[in-house]
Design a protein around this motif. Structure first.
Motif, PDB file in Angstrom:
ATOM      1  N   ARG A 112       0.812  -1.211   0.000  1.00  0.00           N
ATOM      2  CA  ARG A 112       0.000   0.000   0.000  1.00  0.00           C
ATOM      3  C   ARG A 112       0.848   1.265   0.000  1.00  0.00           C
ATOM      4  O   ARG A 112       0.454   2.301  -0.505  1.00  0.00           O
ATOM      5  CB  ARG A 112      -0.927   0.003   1.231  1.00  0.00           C
ATOM      6  CG  ARG A 112      -1.936   1.144   1.236  1.00  0.00           C
ATOM      7  CD  ARG A 112      -2.817   1.095   2.462  1.00  0.00           C
ATOM      8  NE  ARG A 112      -2.035   1.279   3.680  1.00  0.00           N
ATOM      9  CZ  ARG A 112      -2.491   1.032   4.897  1.00  0.00           C
ATOM     10  NH1 ARG A 112      -3.708   0.552   5.058  1.00  0.00           N
ATOM     11  NH2 ARG A 112      -1.739   1.244   5.956  1.00  0.00           N
ATOM     12  N   ASN A 134      -1.902   8.193   2.182  1.00  0.00           N
ATOM     13  CA  ASN A 134      -1.813   6.783   1.778  1.00  0.00           C
ATOM     14  C   ASN A 134      -1.257   5.889   2.885  1.00  0.00           C
ATOM     15  O   ASN A 134      -1.639   4.741   3.014  1.00  0.00           O
ATOM     16  CB  ASN A 134      -0.969   6.634   0.510  1.00  0.00           C
ATOM     17  CG  ASN A 134       0.510   6.858   0.750  1.00  0.00           C
ATOM     18  OD1 ASN A 134       0.909   7.905   1.243  1.00  0.00           O
ATOM     19  ND2 ASN A 134       1.330   5.892   0.390  1.00  0.00           N
ATOM     20  N   VAL A 173      -5.686   6.116   3.513  1.00  0.00           N
ATOM     21  CA  VAL A 173      -6.475   5.711   2.344  1.00  0.00           C
ATOM     22  C   VAL A 173      -5.511   5.352   1.218  1.00  0.00           C
ATOM     23  O   VAL A 173      -4.579   6.110   0.937  1.00  0.00           O
ATOM     24  CB  VAL A 173      -7.392   6.865   1.860  1.00  0.00           C
ATOM     25  CG1 VAL A 173      -8.307   6.375   0.741  1.00  0.00           C
ATOM     26  CG2 VAL A 173      -8.201   7.457   2.998  1.00  0.00           C
ATOM     27  N   PRO A 211      -5.505   5.066  -4.898  1.00  0.00           N
ATOM     28  CA  PRO A 211      -6.623   5.054  -5.856  1.00  0.00           C
ATOM     29  C   PRO A 211      -7.966   5.424  -5.247  1.00  0.00           C
ATOM     30  O   PRO A 211      -8.884   5.835  -5.961  1.00  0.00           O
ATOM     31  CB  PRO A 211      -6.640   3.597  -6.358  1.00  0.00           C
ATOM     32  CG  PRO A 211      -5.283   3.068  -6.073  1.00  0.00           C
ATOM     33  CD  PRO A 211      -4.843   3.749  -4.811  1.00  0.00           C
ATOM     34  N   ASN A 212      -8.100   5.277  -3.912  1.00  0.00           N
ATOM     35  CA  ASN A 212      -9.380   5.558  -3.253  1.00  0.00           C
ATOM     36  C   ASN A 212      -9.518   7.000  -2.773  1.00  0.00           C
ATOM     37  O   ASN A 212     -10.594   7.396  -2.321  1.00  0.00           O
ATOM     38  CB  ASN A 212      -9.576   4.612  -2.065  1.00  0.00           C
ATOM     39  CG  ASN A 212      -9.662   3.160  -2.491  1.00  0.00           C
ATOM     40  OD1 ASN A 212     -10.138   2.856  -3.587  1.00  0.00           O
ATOM     41  ND2 ASN A 212      -9.193   2.264  -1.653  1.00  0.00           N
ATOM     42  N   PRO A 220     -12.285   9.243  -4.991  1.00  0.00           N
ATOM     43  CA  PRO A 220     -13.690   9.026  -4.653  1.00  0.00           C
ATOM     44  C   PRO A 220     -14.049   9.457  -3.235  1.00  0.00           C
ATOM     45  O   PRO A 220     -15.162   9.936  -2.994  1.00  0.00           O
ATOM     46  CB  PRO A 220     -13.887   7.514  -4.837  1.00  0.00           C
ATOM     47  CG  PRO A 220     -12.531   6.922  -4.925  1.00  0.00           C
ATOM     48  CD  PRO A 220     -11.645   7.987  -5.447  1.00  0.00           C
ATOM     49  N   MET A 221     -13.105   9.335  -2.298  1.00  0.00           N
ATOM     50  CA  MET A 221     -13.401   9.771  -0.930  1.00  0.00           C
ATOM     51  C   MET A 221     -13.482  11.291  -0.845  1.00  0.00           C
ATOM     52  O   MET A 221     -14.259  11.828  -0.048  1.00  0.00           O
ATOM     53  CB  MET A 221     -12.364   9.213   0.042  1.00  0.00           C
ATOM     54  CG  MET A 221     -12.529   7.717   0.274  1.00  0.00           C
ATOM     55  SD  MET A 221     -11.568   7.074   1.665  1.00  0.00           S
ATOM     56  CE  MET A 221     -12.430   7.769   3.074  1.00  0.00           C
ATOM     57  N   GLU A 246     -16.914  12.055  -2.305  1.00  0.00           N
ATOM     58  CA  GLU A 246     -18.000  11.699  -1.389  1.00  0.00           C
ATOM     59  C   GLU A 246     -17.938  12.475  -0.071  1.00  0.00           C
ATOM     60  O   GLU A 246     -18.735  12.230   0.833  1.00  0.00           O
ATOM     61  CB  GLU A 246     -17.950  10.196  -1.102  1.00  0.00           C
ATOM     62  CG  GLU A 246     -18.213   9.336  -2.333  1.00  0.00           C
ATOM     63  CD  GLU A 246     -17.795   7.883  -2.143  1.00  0.00           C
ATOM     64  OE1 GLU A 246     -17.498   7.507  -0.978  1.00  0.00           O
ATOM     65  OE2 GLU A 246     -17.744   7.150  -3.133  1.00  0.00           O
ATOM     66  N   LYS A 255     -15.832  12.307   2.300  1.00  0.00           N
ATOM     67  CA  LYS A 255     -15.390  11.523   3.458  1.00  0.00           C
ATOM     68  C   LYS A 255     -14.044  12.024   3.968  1.00  0.00           C
ATOM     69  O   LYS A 255     -13.672  11.751   5.107  1.00  0.00           O
ATOM     70  CB  LYS A 255     -15.310  10.046   3.084  1.00  0.00           C
ATOM     71  CG  LYS A 255     -16.671   9.421   2.796  1.00  0.00           C
ATOM     72  CD  LYS A 255     -16.542   7.954   2.409  1.00  0.00           C
ATOM     73  CE  LYS A 255     -17.918   7.342   2.157  1.00  0.00           C
ATOM     74  NZ  LYS A 255     -17.817   5.924   1.716  1.00  0.00           N
TER      75      LYS A 255
END
Length: 337
Positions: free
Chosen positions: A66, A142, A172, A175-176, A179-180, A183, A185
């Motif tokens: 990660r 990350n 996180v 890649p996420n 979108p977070m 959204e 978040k």
């Protein structure tokens, strides 16, 4: 007597043949990586015609993580031989995991001249215009202690904000993060290329700051290896690094750009047009012979200590640096071998 001598000679010969055969086996090099196309490790060995020694003296096993920090545990457990480490993870590998490691090559450098620097984005409708506006907000990182995480903490500290007291860090995967953000978040996050340019092109996002504004030009990620592995396999690793540098030079050569981008595109399962930044000034800087910038790496180590991430201000050179492999690779390549 002669019979005994002949029998012993046969044993010695068999042992020699066994040892020689074992030595001829290619050394399998397990290398940790976390991002593409930044680290390039999963695709560098995909062009057999430019690799002189692959499959003969060495093979490569890329292993996905990660971020930089999780690779420390894997290296300490003997699960990888080389890793893509940020400045802080080098320190933690030495001080916490008690690993004898060496910085051996450049992977990517951030903010060098007019090359790309990591971007930290916010939504345009968030009302966040300055670092001070991040008070009480959520930050997408990350991995704690990664290069981008260190830049975040350095920038926030320079504006008087402290982790936990003034903002919350949410780990996180890269890649996420987009979108977070979308959204709501998280309120700010590290967005890598090509997503960074893609999000900015929508008009819905803004750059709050870039890494070079927080830490200056930096040796963002370095290839780091276990010292015992280097010493045990020096001959094979000289072959590996020759191929490693040759491959990176092939990928960066404008004459090979179309094919190089197609290889990366196939691996990432993204259309080539979404990778238009690769190997341009919109990409990270890479040294022509993959020499790491030891000075800026030391600067980053010092910054990690100042922001409270590093337990000590580790002096990197000369104990934890070994440039002999990239030096030999350069010598071989320039000699036309």
């Amino acid at each position: 007597m002669n019979h005994v001598v002949k029998k012993l000679s046969g044993v010695v010969f068999a042992a020699f043949a066994f040892t020689s055969g074992a030595a001829a086996e290619p050394v399998n090099i397990r290398i940790g990586w976390s991002t593409m196309p930044g680290h390039m490790i999963p695709v560098l060995y995909s062009k057999p015609d430019i690799l002189k020694h692959y499959g003969k003296s060495y093979t490569v096993e890329p292993i996905l993580f990660r971020g930089s920090s999780p690779q420390i545990t894997a290296m300490a457990a003997g699960e990888i031989d080389m890793a893509a480490f940020s400045a802080l993870t080098i320190v933690l590998a030495v001080t916490n995991a008690r690993q004898n490691v060496k910085v051996v090559a450049d992977i990517i450098q951030d903010g060098v001249e007019d090359y790309h620097s990591e971007t930290f984005l916010v939504r345009k409708d968030s009302g966040i215009k300055t670092i001070a506006d991040m008070k009480g907000k959520r930050v997408g990182s990350n991995a704690i202690g990664s290069a981008s995480d260190t830049a975040i903490r350095a920038m926030f500290k320079s504006k008087g904000l402290q982790d936990k007291r003034d903002y919350t860090v949410v780990e996180v995967a890269f890649p996420n993060i987009p979108p977070m953000l979308d959204e709501k978040k998280i309120d700010m996050g590290t967005v890598l290329q090509p997503q960074s340019d893609q999000l900015l092109a929508t008009g819905n996002y803004e750059v709050l700051f870039r890494a070079k504004e927080a830490v200056g030009p930096s040796q963002l990620v370095s290839l780091v290896a276990r010292a015992d592995f280097l010493e045990k396999n020096r001959q094979a690793l000289n072959d590996f690094f020759e191929d490693h540098v040759r491959a990176m030079r092939w990928f960066r050569d404008p004459a090979n750009r179309t094919e190089a981008v197609q290889i990366i595109s196939s691996f990432m399962k993204q259309p080539p047009e979404k990778l238009s930044h690769v190997f341009t000034k919109k990409d990270y800087y890479r040294d022509p012979f993959l020499f790491p910038n030891v000075k800026t790496l030391q600067d980053s180590i010092n910054i990690a200590h100042e922001v409270g991430l590093s337990p000590t201000k580790l002096e990197l050179a000369p104990k934890y640096v070994d440039l002999s492999f990239v030096e030999e690779a350069k010598r071989r390549i320039e000699a036309g071998q």
